[in-house]
Motif scaffolding. Structure first.
Motif, PDB file in Angstrom:
ATOM      1  N   THR A  95       0.751  -1.248   0.000  1.00  0.00           N
ATOM      2  CA  THR A  95       0.000   0.000   0.000  1.00  0.00           C
ATOM      3  C   THR A  95       0.775   1.287   0.000  1.00  0.00           C
ATOM      4  N   GLY A  96       2.010   1.280   0.202  1.00  0.00           N
ATOM      5  CA  GLY A  96       2.597   2.600   0.175  1.00  0.00           C
ATOM      6  C   GLY A  96       3.909   2.752   0.862  1.00  0.00           C
ATOM      7  N   SER A  97       4.493   1.687   1.221  1.00  0.00           N
ATOM      8  CA  SER A  97       5.800   1.827   1.819  1.00  0.00           C
ATOM      9  C   SER A  97       6.817   2.116   0.725  1.00  0.00           C
ATOM     10  N   MET A  98       7.973   2.456   1.155  1.00  0.00           N
ATOM     11  CA  MET A  98       9.068   2.685   0.223  1.00  0.00           C
ATOM     12  C   MET A  98       9.268   1.454  -0.664  1.00  0.00           C
ATOM     13  N   GLY A 109      -2.287  10.440  -5.042  1.00  0.00           N
ATOM     14  CA  GLY A 109      -1.375  11.394  -4.448  1.00  0.00           C
ATOM     15  C   GLY A 109      -1.010  12.465  -5.443  1.00  0.00           C
ATOM     16  N   SER A 110      -0.635  13.606  -4.947  1.00  0.00           N
ATOM     17  CA  SER A 110      -0.337  14.726  -5.843  1.00  0.00           C
ATOM     18  C   SER A 110       0.979  15.414  -5.497  1.00  0.00           C
ATOM     19  N   GLY A 111       1.758  14.863  -4.627  1.00  0.00           N
ATOM     20  CA  GLY A 111       3.019  15.493  -4.261  1.00  0.00           C
ATOM     21  C   GLY A 111       4.047  15.375  -5.385  1.00  0.00           C
ATOM     22  N   SER A 112       4.903  16.353  -5.458  1.00  0.00           N
ATOM     23  CA  SER A 112       5.999  16.321  -6.425  1.00  0.00           C
ATOM     24  C   SER A 112       7.280  15.943  -5.682  1.00  0.00           C
ATOM     25  N   MET A 113       8.328  15.674  -6.433  1.00  0.00           N
ATOM     26  CA  MET A 113       9.617  15.373  -5.823  1.00  0.00           C
ATOM     27  C   MET A 113      10.046  16.545  -4.937  1.00  0.00           C
ATOM     28  N   THR A 115      10.784   0.657  -7.145  1.00  0.00           N
ATOM     29  CA  THR A 115      10.729  -0.552  -7.972  1.00  0.00           C
ATOM     30  C   THR A 115      12.091  -1.088  -8.382  1.00  0.00           C
ATOM     31  N   ASP A 116      13.118  -0.250  -8.400  1.00  0.00           N
ATOM     32  CA  ASP A 116      14.441  -0.763  -8.758  1.00  0.00           C
ATOM     33  C   ASP A 116      15.273  -1.159  -7.539  1.00  0.00           C
ATOM     34  N   GLY A 117      14.726  -0.946  -6.337  1.00  0.00           N
ATOM     35  CA  GLY A 117      15.374  -1.409  -5.122  1.00  0.00           C
ATOM     36  C   GLY A 117      16.602  -0.648  -4.684  1.00  0.00           C
ATOM     37  N   ASP A 118      16.811   0.560  -5.205  1.00  0.00           N
ATOM     38  CA  ASP A 118      18.023   1.296  -4.834  1.00  0.00           C
ATOM     39  C   ASP A 118      17.849   2.174  -3.590  1.00  0.00           C
ATOM     40  N   LYS A 119      16.688   2.075  -2.937  1.00  0.00           N
ATOM     41  CA  LYS A 119      16.375   2.812  -1.703  1.00  0.00           C
ATOM     42  C   LYS A 119      16.259   4.319  -1.910  1.00  0.00           C
ATOM     43  N   ASN A 120      16.042   4.726  -3.169  1.00  0.00           N
ATOM     44  CA  ASN A 120      15.779   6.117  -3.529  1.00  0.00           C
ATOM     45  C   ASN A 120      14.659   6.134  -4.551  1.00  0.00           C
ATOM     46  N   LEU A 121      13.765   7.124  -4.434  1.00  0.00           N
ATOM     47  CA  LEU A 121      12.697   7.252  -5.410  1.00  0.00           C
ATOM     48  C   LEU A 121      13.086   8.227  -6.498  1.00  0.00           C
ATOM     49  N   SER A 122      12.934   7.799  -7.720  1.00  0.00           N
ATOM     50  CA  SER A 122      13.115   8.698  -8.849  1.00  0.00           C
ATOM     51  C   SER A 122      11.769   9.355  -9.146  1.00  0.00           C
ATOM     52  N   SER A 123      11.771  10.393  -9.956  1.00  0.00           N
ATOM     53  CA  SER A 123      10.509  11.028 -10.318  1.00  0.00           C
ATOM     54  C   SER A 123       9.619  10.048 -11.080  1.00  0.00           C
TER      55      SER A 123
END
Length: 125
Positions: free
Chosen positions: A90-93, A118-122, A98-106
């Motif tokens: 549901t929404g965890s990191m 959701g509507s938040g931006s980077m 999806t690539d498992g690098d522990k960082n979210l890309s845009s």
């Protein structure tokens, strides 16, 4: 408060006023009221058994949307969804990264928002 709810909604999406979500009329949202609003594990585990069954998942998805079956979410194969497995769904990191690098890309954020809203931006997150 109404301001905190509006701030939450501006980042994560959602609708509804404090008055419409405040089930007990005390002027604020309790943890249970907020859980019901956000679609948390507690709101999905309707019998309070500590896991989400196929029937509970169907009920959750009819209210909050989402895809997946118990089989696709249940990572340990016990036939139900634990709180940890729910967080991934549901929404965890873990579900957004999806690539498992522990960082979210845009791109990952946009993909996640396409599924969960959701509507938040980077920049705002």
């Amino acid at each position: 408060s109404e301001g905190e709810l509006l701030s939450y909604q501006s980042v994560y999406g959602g609708s509804g006023s404090l008055d419409s979500l405040d089930g007990d009329g005390d002027g604020g949202l309790s943890e249970e009221e907020f859980d019901a609003y956000t679609g948390s594990f507690a709101s999905a585990d309707s019998d309070g058994g500590g896991s989400v069954s196929a029937g509970e998942l169907t009920g959750y998805q009819s209210t909050y949307g989402g895809n997946g079956s118990v089989g696709s979410i249940d990572r340990d194969g016990d036939g139900s969804i634990s709180a940890e497995e729910w967080d991934v769904y549901t929404g965890s990191m873990g579900s957004a990264d999806t690539d498992g690098d522990k960082n979210l890309s845009s791109g990952e954020l946009a993909s996640y928002q396409g599924v969960y809203g959701g509507s938040g931006s980077m920049e705002s997150i």
